[in-house]
Design an enzyme around this catalytic site. Structure first.
Site, PDB file in Angstrom:
ATOM      1  CE  LYS A 217      -0.909   1.933   4.072  1.00  0.00           C
ATOM      2  NZ  LYS A 217       0.160   2.280   5.137  1.00  0.00           N
TER       3      LYS A 217
ATOM      4  CE  LYS B 238       1.155   7.034  12.189  1.00  0.00           C
ATOM      5  NZ  LYS B 238       1.528   5.626  12.083  1.00  0.00           N
TER       6      LYS B 238
ATOM      7  CG  HIS C  24      -4.138  -1.036   7.486  1.00  0.00           C
ATOM      8  ND1 HIS C  24      -3.708  -1.681   6.485  1.00  0.00           N
ATOM      9  CD2 HIS C  24      -3.314  -0.298   7.656  1.00  0.00           C
ATOM     10  CE1 HIS C  24      -2.760  -1.595   6.324  1.00  0.00           C
ATOM     11  NE2 HIS C  24      -1.940  -0.660   7.099  1.00  0.00           N
TER      12      HIS C  24
ATOM     13  CD  GLU D  37      -0.017   3.508  14.465  1.00  0.00           C
ATOM     14  OE1 GLU D  37       1.078   2.753  14.300  1.00  0.00           O
ATOM     15  OE2 GLU D  37      -0.523   4.162  13.518  1.00  0.00           O
TER      16      GLU D  37
ATOM     17  CG  ASP E 194      -4.862  -3.989   4.222  1.00  0.00           C
ATOM     18  OD1 ASP E 194      -4.384  -4.106   5.274  1.00  0.00           O
ATOM     19  OD2 ASP E 194      -5.507  -3.137   3.931  1.00  0.00           O
ATOM     20  CG  HIS E 195       0.229  -4.939   7.994  1.00  0.00           C
ATOM     21  ND1 HIS E 195       0.162  -3.635   7.567  1.00  0.00           N
ATOM     22  CD2 HIS E 195       0.330  -4.899   9.164  1.00  0.00           C
ATOM     23  CE1 HIS E 195       0.328  -2.957   8.636  1.00  0.00           C
ATOM     24  NE2 HIS E 195       0.212  -3.607   9.564  1.00  0.00           N
TER      25      HIS E 195
ATOM     26  CG  ASP F 225      -0.416   5.760   7.119  1.00  0.00           C
ATOM     27  OD1 ASP F 225       0.187   4.917   6.464  1.00  0.00           O
ATOM     28  OD2 ASP F 225      -0.378   5.531   8.390  1.00  0.00           O
TER      29      ASP F 225
HETATM   30  C1  BG6 Z   1       1.019   1.020   8.308  1.00  0.00           C
HETATM   31  C2  BG6 Z   1       0.949   2.600   8.522  1.00  0.00           C
HETATM   32  O1  BG6 Z   1       0.172   0.573   7.031  1.00  0.00           O
HETATM   33  O2  BG6 Z   1       0.515   0.388   9.332  1.00  0.00           O
HETATM   34  C3  BG6 Z   1       1.579   2.847   9.818  1.00  0.00           C
HETATM   35  O3  BG6 Z   1       1.353   2.871   7.256  1.00  0.00           O
HETATM   36  C4  BG6 Z   1       1.104   2.391  11.028  1.00  0.00           C
HETATM   37  O4  BG6 Z   1       1.705   4.344   9.936  1.00  0.00           O
HETATM   38  C5  BG6 Z   1       1.013   0.723  10.762  1.00  0.00           C
HETATM   39  O5  BG6 Z   1       1.948   2.397  12.084  1.00  0.00           O
HETATM   40  C6  BG6 Z   1       0.470   0.105  11.828  1.00  0.00           C
HETATM   41  O6  BG6 Z   1       0.557  -1.207  11.499  1.00  0.00           O
HETATM   42  P1  BG6 Z   1       0.309  -2.258  13.124  1.00  0.00           P
HETATM   43  O7  BG6 Z   1       0.406  -3.694  12.372  1.00  0.00           O
HETATM   44  O8  BG6 Z   1       1.561  -1.722  13.900  1.00  0.00           O
HETATM   45  O9  BG6 Z   1      -1.108  -1.830  13.549  1.00  0.00           O
END
Ligand code: BG6
Length: 506
Positions: free
Chosen positions: A152, A344, A244, A220, A181-182, A239
């Site tokens: 992404k 954030k 997500h 976060e 999309d992790h 982002d």
């Molecule tokens: C990423 C964003 O895709 O996902 C980041 O670009 C974010 O800004 C991150 O910190 C959050 O991923 P996770 O797995 O830590 O929730």
């Protein structure tokens, strides 16, 4: 779907952070579990000049620093299968050299034509690299499959996403594209499907008749860290929400698929995206709240304001917090508000989906300290993965006082089970050719369509406030007003950490 087929794994952007932190440690974890084929090569590609040996050394260090598995004994044999090729991304000639290198590795390692190309580069190269690969025939599948994994963001807005789609589909088929999309690789996100569709008790209640509203939070505690340059041109909506969180909403809201086939699941997810009710420009001000973190003191430590972060414009209007209220216009969810928030520098790191059920129709026990409990099902995606059910119980003693109690399951209690990282799962799926947990082009386009009015209004309407919130707080207080209903607000898993309670308009 076949597993363990010999292949070459080519990572573009091999000198970057993602390769070190996530991709190579995940591939190593697969190697240790014997989930990679014996005939396998990892070819790192980037602009930097490294020899194979230098690249191997830096990957060995990365595997140790960003450990996914405790077993270090396989690092040496794994690294023997790691190679490196320098490239100029915009120079067609160097793709010929890349092709020759791939062919030489195939011959040397007895690997057939199967190849995965992973784009872990700046997004500006997502169109260019696949075009160059196609120009030298590296998209052709006559000698084995060719798959393209794209990180992404897929586009910056609707127009750029459409343009990228057209560029890619000129030379590659949709089946060859794996849009990562992790969040979809997270074990607990997949568990939403299992919770819903393997338990007879939830699904009958999972609709407008019993659900009051749905809340999705991804908070976060970190700031933008070293990614100020990227983040300042992106913001929380692009982002986190565009990908997500909308994916998470879709998995929460989708109908039961007819099978576990990728196409069956992805069709249901797409239908949710297609049912998102557009937020009217006139409603953006009230239904989409944005904020930016201010300097503050958290646990006696000074925390920098977003505008003072490295790489950020000192007059930046980029949001580091976004909260949305929206509806899914279909039979199941008609009239049920969905709330999404992300930010954030909030007090904690937590991602969760909360299903708020409707109260009982008659308040029998409303004399007590707490009236009838509103049941909540909290699906904790991270960090304390699990499921929590909140329900009302009689407080022992005289009268009928109701108190809310928890039924709480933590994955951590299953101590014998290792939760694989999201990248490990997704990389493995791509190797198997299973695209279930990857976003389809239409989903991404629909998500951009849905967010376009918000992005436009935030960009062009100076009347829409950007609220400042102190780092370590839960974001702008105005976001509380999004949540409809008497005494209703977001679920706050922990209190503000910031000493400074001031909220202001920036
Ligand atoms: C990423 C964003 O895709 O996902 C980041 O670009 C974010 O800004 C991150 O910190 C959050 O991923 P996770 O797995 O830590 O929730």
């Amino acid at each position: 779907m076949k597993t363990n087929e010999s292949h070459i794994y080519v990572i573009f952007g091999a000198s970057g952070d993602l390769t070190k932190r996530k991709l190579v440690p995940a591939l190593y974890a697969l190697f240790v579990q014997k989930l990679l084929p014996a005939n396998f090569a990892l070819l790192g590609v980037s602009r930097s000049e490294f020899s194979d040996a230098e690249f191997r050394e830096s990957m060995k260090k990365a595997i140790i620093s960003f450990k996914e598995v405790s077993d270090d004994t396989q690092i040496e044999p794994f690294s023997q299968q790691v190679f490196y090729q320098h490239i100029q991304f915009d120079d067609g000639e160097t793709y010929q050299a890349l092709k020759q290198r791939i062919e030489a590795l195939r011959a040397g390692q007895h690997i057939c034509g199967n190849t995965i190309f992973y784009l872990s580069t700046p997004p500006s190269l997502y169109g260019l690299i696949p075009q160059h690969l196609a120009a030298v025939g590296l998209n052709m599948q006559d000698d084995g499959w060719k798959r393209l994994i794209i990180e992404k963001p897929f586009g910056y807005d609707l127009a750029s996403a459409m343009a990228l789609k057209e560029t890619l589909l000129r030379d590659w088929t949709e089946e060859q594209l794996y849009r990562i999309d992790h969040y979809l690789g997270k074990e607990t996100v997949q568990n939403v499907l299992v919770t819903r569709f393997s338990n007879g008790i939830f699904e009958p209640l999972w609709n407008r008749n019993y659900v009051d509203h749905v809340e999705i939070t991804s908070a976060e505690s970190i700031g933008v860290e070293k990614r100020g340059g990227y983040y300042d041109s992106s913001g929380a909506l692009r982002d986190m929400v565009q990908n997500h969180l909308l994916q998470l909403a879709a998995i929460t809201a989708m109908e039961s698929p007819s099978s576990l086939e990728p196409v069956a699941i992805r069709n249901e997810i797409l239908k949710v995206f297609q049912s998102l009710r557009p937020i009217k420009p006139a409603d953006v001000r009230t239904n989409a709240i944005r904020g930016q973190y201010l300097a503050s003191t958290i646990k006696q430590e000074k925390v920098t304001a977003y505008r003072d972060e490295e790489g950020v414009n000192p007059a930046s209007a980029t949001e580091t917090y976004a909260a949305l209220k929206f509806y899914i216009d279909n039979w199941r969810w008609g009239g049920v508000p969905f709330y999404i928030r992300t930010g954030k520098r909030l007090p904690t790191r937590v991602t969760e989906v909360v299903i708020h059920f409707k109260p009982t129709p008659h308040f029998l026990f409303s004399q007590g300290a707490v009236s009838n409990a509103c049941n909540q099902l909290v699906i904790r995606i991270q960090p304390d993965e699990g499921i929590l059910m909140k329900f009302g119980m009689k407080t022992p003693g005289a009268g009928f006082e109701v108190q809310t109690v928890n039924m709480d399951f933590h994955y951590a209690d299953l101590s014998h089970i290792r939760i694989p990282s999201a990248y490990e799962r997704l990389i493995y799926d791509a190797i198997k050719g299973d695209s279930t947990l990857f976003a389809r082009t239409e989903e991404v386009i629909e998500a951009w369509k849905f967010l376009s009015p918000v992005l436009e209004a935030w960009k062009n309407d100076p009347e829409i406030p950007l609220y400042g919130y102190p780092a370590g707080s839960w974001g702008p207080e105005t976001a509380d007003e999004l949540v409809e209903g008497k005494d209703m607000t977001w679920r706050y898993p922990c209190k503000n950490l910031s000493d400074d309670g001031i909220y202001c308009e920036l």
